[in-house]
Design an enzyme around this catalytic site. Structure first.
Site, PDB file in Angstrom:
ATOM      1  N   TRP A 112      66.817  34.347  14.481  1.00  0.00           N
ATOM      2  CA  TRP A 112      66.448  33.151  15.244  1.00  0.00           C
ATOM      3  C   TRP A 112      66.642  31.897  14.398  1.00  0.00           C
ATOM      4  CZ3 TRP A 112      61.460  30.213  15.003  1.00  0.00           C
ATOM      5  CH2 TRP A 112      60.731  30.488  13.840  1.00  0.00           C
ATOM      6  N   ASP A 113      66.790  32.077  13.102  1.00  0.00           N
ATOM      7  CA  ASP A 113      67.027  30.960  12.183  1.00  0.00           C
ATOM      8  C   ASP A 113      68.175  30.078  12.689  1.00  0.00           C
ATOM      9  OD1 ASP A 113      65.782  33.153  10.923  1.00  0.00           O
ATOM     10  OD2 ASP A 113      66.425  32.526   8.943  1.00  0.00           O
TER      11      ASP A 113
ATOM     12  N   GLU B 296      54.477  35.733   9.694  1.00  0.00           N
ATOM     13  CA  GLU B 296      54.521  37.198   9.646  1.00  0.00           C
ATOM     14  C   GLU B 296      53.395  37.794   8.808  1.00  0.00           C
ATOM     15  OE1 GLU B 296      58.565  37.919   8.429  1.00  0.00           O
ATOM     16  OE2 GLU B 296      59.329  37.624  10.468  1.00  0.00           O
TER      17      GLU B 296
ATOM     18  N   LYS C 153      52.216  32.415   6.100  1.00  0.00           N
ATOM     19  CA  LYS C 153      53.522  32.507   5.444  1.00  0.00           C
ATOM     20  C   LYS C 153      54.383  31.281   5.761  1.00  0.00           C
ATOM     21  CE  LYS C 153      57.599  35.509   5.278  1.00  0.00           C
ATOM     22  NZ  LYS C 153      58.338  36.592   5.933  1.00  0.00           N
ATOM     23  N   GLN C 154      54.385  30.890   7.025  1.00  0.00           N
ATOM     24  CA  GLN C 154      55.290  29.809   7.434  1.00  0.00           C
ATOM     25  C   GLN C 154      54.705  29.114   8.654  1.00  0.00           C
ATOM     26  OE1 GLN C 154      57.865  33.296   8.528  1.00  0.00           O
ATOM     27  NE2 GLN C 154      59.051  31.670   9.516  1.00  0.00           N
TER      28      GLN C 154
HETATM   29  C1  BGC Z   1      60.918  34.847   8.070  1.00  0.00           C
HETATM   30  C2  BGC Z   1      61.583  34.867   9.426  1.00  0.00           C
HETATM   31  C3  BGC Z   1      63.066  34.654   9.234  1.00  0.00           C
HETATM   32  C4  BGC Z   1      63.643  35.647   8.244  1.00  0.00           C
HETATM   33  C5  BGC Z   1      65.090  35.378   7.916  1.00  0.00           C
HETATM   34  C6  BGC Z   1      61.557  35.885   7.173  1.00  0.00           C
HETATM   35  O1  BGC Z   1      60.986  35.840   5.904  1.00  0.00           O
HETATM   36  O2  BGC Z   1      59.535  35.118   8.188  1.00  0.00           O
HETATM   37  O3  BGC Z   1      61.045  33.856  10.244  1.00  0.00           O
HETATM   38  O4  BGC Z   1      63.716  34.770  10.453  1.00  0.00           O
HETATM   39  O5  BGC Z   1      62.927  35.579   7.034  1.00  0.00           O
HETATM   40  O6  BGC Z   1      65.253  34.109   7.356  1.00  0.00           O
END
Ligand code: BGC
Length: 761
Positions: free
Chosen positions: A358-359, A489, A602-603
């Site tokens: 999804w990035d 996550e 995490k984000q």
């Molecule tokens: C992130 C995801 C991301 C993936 C690839 C993961 O660490 O939590 O949101 O899509 O990395 O960049």
């Protein structure tokens, strides 16, 4: 965090060779051209720790899934963009001794990535075990002008001796992926050929049967003239073809070895024509010669920088950071081939398999919208349109019906590859990233007709997914979404992740609007889409409307914030600043169980939603949520800091915005998250660009008009960027004296700067 690279506005520089940093540098100094890419592995033998990596776009292998406990619905395989045949190999032996930087004494080591020219250079003086000293300076590039060509210039000067040297120049398809699940080798030999001066290997991937032909030729010169070759041995073994060339090297006389490579795949050529085509490509490169190839390569970079450079005055670290991010993005994806996409690590490592996340939609699309022709962003959308049947199949496998589309978290060809239940099944927000990307594209380009052409069909599929994924809670008298993982996550299987619920409901509303628009403006096309999707308009839209209206959003009215999920406030609320340095990064230091129970994020999660839908919220709501969530965010996903930069900028938290900017811009250069050795964080680099343009520059598009509300970080004297907008190129420069805007090309345009209209001619 490590700070071993020198600051420079256009170059990444490593001085002195420390093997501990080598795998990090191999990622950082990677080069590519959208069609192929190459980690900064040494050309010659290196017996120290290394992650060898050559990659060819679109060539992948479905590695059999490995999981602890099989769950129904898991995909059978994880697609991996493969470590492809090695074209850079050039081993050097002087007398009895092999040049190997893990063994020799090394002085004056310097590795430079020149981002203006697109070249990787390296120089050093090595002392072999018998005391012989030689200077090496090597340079290479993957041609931006000829996507199938790589070239190396490798110069050797004996400093205290004359002797015989043997150089082995080869193509090697006997390569492995470090992340292979069952230690399997993925390549089989199909064809090889070697003669004096030339070697070719065609290798085929198992199962997917991609063919890659790698061909090389070389020239060895001294003082511009060919050196006298004493002996050329042809070397062939399984998957390997090359020459061993022996000649004399004289003290203080530089010998230059040029190696030209052609890397062609069956993605672009008929399999039975690959060898002939590789010879043609190679002949062309050799005829052109290294210097002229380099010039045409540099010319492409010059043009690229003219459009997408960001300049920052007064802060070299920040300047280097942004250019590094732009450079890596531009050499990963050129937008020329709509079958390709952008892997989170691009061509710089194996992690994440080089496949699509999804990035792309959430981060990369805005970057390409503003820095490239609209066709580039459109191609990225069409890529997902083409995957719609697979998204429907993915949903069907999980029990969804009636054409519901569940886009994969990770994919190469549209099929889901991810196999951790909490992400594969639960991180469902990703399916709506495709819908949001359409909105972004339409808002930016004004090309609403895209909905009729491709968009609506995808939206109907995604809306059907949400309509089946929600359930009615009679307790809450609302629709709820249970058992999900939000963007953060570090929490799994939660109920009512605010971001997911918000995005789901928004998707339903957006789909309803798209239906009205397509019906009104393209009635017959609407009929076609309705027929093809067996759309039960009245029934389906009634339900979608009801869900959108009655969606449940967890909130804490006392604090005036949205809750990341139903149970978030049951957690012990702590601040990242109270964590000990040795606890970071949490994902490397804490048990997963401890992470899940903690409040640490995490984000961006709630803040990701506020970033996407900022116009839905007043400033105080944004501030309260930011003030609540930012102190708990560890930013252990590279996708996180940029979102915070943009919101901090909006809120006027200038110094926080600046600190987070450095974190995103220098994430790989300074190895903030202790994982750059796996590859660079390519997709989040687009977030770095957004940090400057949308964060500091405050760029937004509202009602077809570009708006800027810029501020300048205290550390900078000025910064400037260009954006492409509806056939124009605009330059924005922000300095202590104010904001200058200029129309560099295209028709006159009115924009808004700090709320006031500015006419550009
Ligand atoms: C992130 C995801 C991301 C993936 C690839 C993961 O660490 O939590 O949101 O899509 O990395 O960049």
């Amino acid at each position: 965090m490590k700070e071993f690279l020198k600051h420079h506005p256009w170059q990444i520089i490593e001085e002195g060779f420390d093997p501990h940093y080598h795998t990090i540098s191999e990622s950082v100094f990677s080069i590519g051209n959208g069609q192929m890419g190459q980690r900064a592995n040494f050309e010659e033998t290196y017996t120290g720790e290394t992650l060898r990596g050559s990659y060819v776009a679109g060539v992948y292998y479905p590695d059999k899934t490995r999981v602890g406990w099989w769950k129904n619905g898991y995909p059978e395989y994880f697609a991996k963009v493969l470590n492809a045949p090695n074209w850079i190999g050039l081993d050097l032996r002087v007398g009895k001794h092999v040049l190997d930087l893990a063994v020799c004494k090394i002085e004056d080591f310097r590795r430079v990535l020149d981002m203006q020219a697109g070249t990787l250079s390296r120089s050093f003086v090595a002392t072999l075990a018998d005391g012989k000293k030689l200077r090496v300076s090597a340079q290479r590039f993957c041609s931006m002008a000829r996507g199938e060509v790589g070239a190396i210039r490798y110069a050797v000067t004996p400093l205290n001796f004359s002797d015989q040297a043997t150089v082995s120049l080869f193509v090697d398809a006997d390569v492995v992926n470090k992340d292979s699940n069952y230690d399997e080798k993925f390549w089989e030999e199909v064809y090889k050929e070697a003669s004096a001066g030339c070697a070719i290997v065609t290798a085929q991937t198992k199962k997917t049967f991609f063919h890659v032909t790698t061909a090389m030729r070389y020239a060895i010169t001294a003082g511009g003239q060919p050196v006298r070759i004493d002996r050329t041995d042809i070397v062939e073994r399984e998957k390997f073809a090359g020459n061993e060339v022996t000649f004399n090297i004289e003290q203080d006389q530089e010998v230059v070895i040029y190696k030209y490579a052609a890397v062609l795949s069956s993605e672009n050529h008929a399999k039975d024509k690959l060898v002939a085509a590789s010879k043609e490509v190679l002949d062309g490169a050799v005829r052109t010669g290294y210097d002229a190839l380099l010039e045409e390569h540099k010319a492409v970079w010059k043009h690229t920088w003219e459009v997408c450079d960001i300049t920052i005055e007064g802060d070299v670290a920040a300047q280097q950071g942004i250019r590094f991010n732009i450079f890596q993005l531009m050499q990963t994806y050129t937008g020329k081939d709509e079958r390709l996409n952008i892997g989170p690590k691009g061509f710089t490592g194996e992690k994440y398999g080089g496949v699509t996340y999804w990035d792309t939609e959430a981060y990369c699309l805005p970057f390409f919208l503003s820095t490239a022709e609209p066709t580039v962003a459109r191609n990225l959308l069409i890529y997902r349109y083409k995957h719609l049947p697979k998204a429907i199949e993915n949903a069907r496998k999980l029990g969804f019906t009636r054409g519901a589309a569940f886009y994969p978290f990770v994919t190469m060809n549209g099929e889901e590859c991810h196999n951790e239940w909490e992400i594969t099944f639960e991180e469902i927000h990703r399916t709506s990233a495709m819908a949001y990307a359409m909105r972004d594209y339409i808002v930016y380009t004004g090309d609403k007709a895209y909905l009729a052409e491709y968009g609506l069909e995808v939206l109907i599929g995604i809306a059907r997914f949400w309509a089946q994924r929600v359930n009615w809670s009679s307790e809450k008298n609302k629709f709820v979404i249970l058992g999900v993982t939000g963007p953060n996550e570090y929490e799994n299987n939660v109920n009512n992740n605010w971001y997911t619920n918000y995005l789901g409901a928004w998707t339903l509303r957006f789909t309803l609007e798209a239906i009205d628009y397509v019906k009104g403006a393209f009635a017959s096309r609407f009929g076609e889409i309705a027929g093809r999707t067996q759309f039960q308009e009245a029934e389906e839209t009634t339900r979608w409307r009801e869900i959108a209206e009655k969606m449940y959003y967890p909130e804490d009215s006392r604090r005036g914030i949205f809750l990341q999920q139903d149970g978030f406030l049951d957690k012990e609320i702590r601040r990242v600043s109270d964590l000990r340095a040795e606890d970071r990064p949490l994902n490397q230091k804490w048990s997963w169980d401890r992470i899940l129970r903690s409040c640490f994020i995490k984000q961006a999660d709630v803040l990701q939603g506020i970033f996407l839908f900022e116009d839905d919220f007043d400033m105080e709501t944004i501030r309260r949520n930011y003030d609540f969530y930012e102190p708990m965010t560890v930013h252990e996903s590279s996708l996180s800091p940029c979102v915070h930069v943009i919101l901090a900028s909006k809120l006027g938290y200038k110094s926080m915005a600046y600190d987070l900017y450095l974190r995103t811009a220098r994430l790989d250069l300074d190895d903030y998250n202790n994982d750059t050795e796996d590859g660079c964080h390519i997709t989040s680099m687009a977030g770095t660009w957004m940090s400057v343009v949308k964060g500091f520059g405050g760029m937004r598009v509202k009602q077809d008009t570009l708006h800027f509300t810029p501020f300048i970080p205290d550390q900078w004297t000025s910064y400037s960027f260009r954006v492409e907008f509806r056939g124009r190129v605009l330059k924005v420069k922000v300095s202590r004296d104010g904001v200058e805007t200029r129309l560099e090309s295209g028709a006159a345009l009115e924009i808004m700067v700090n709320g006031a209209a500015v006419s550009l001619k």
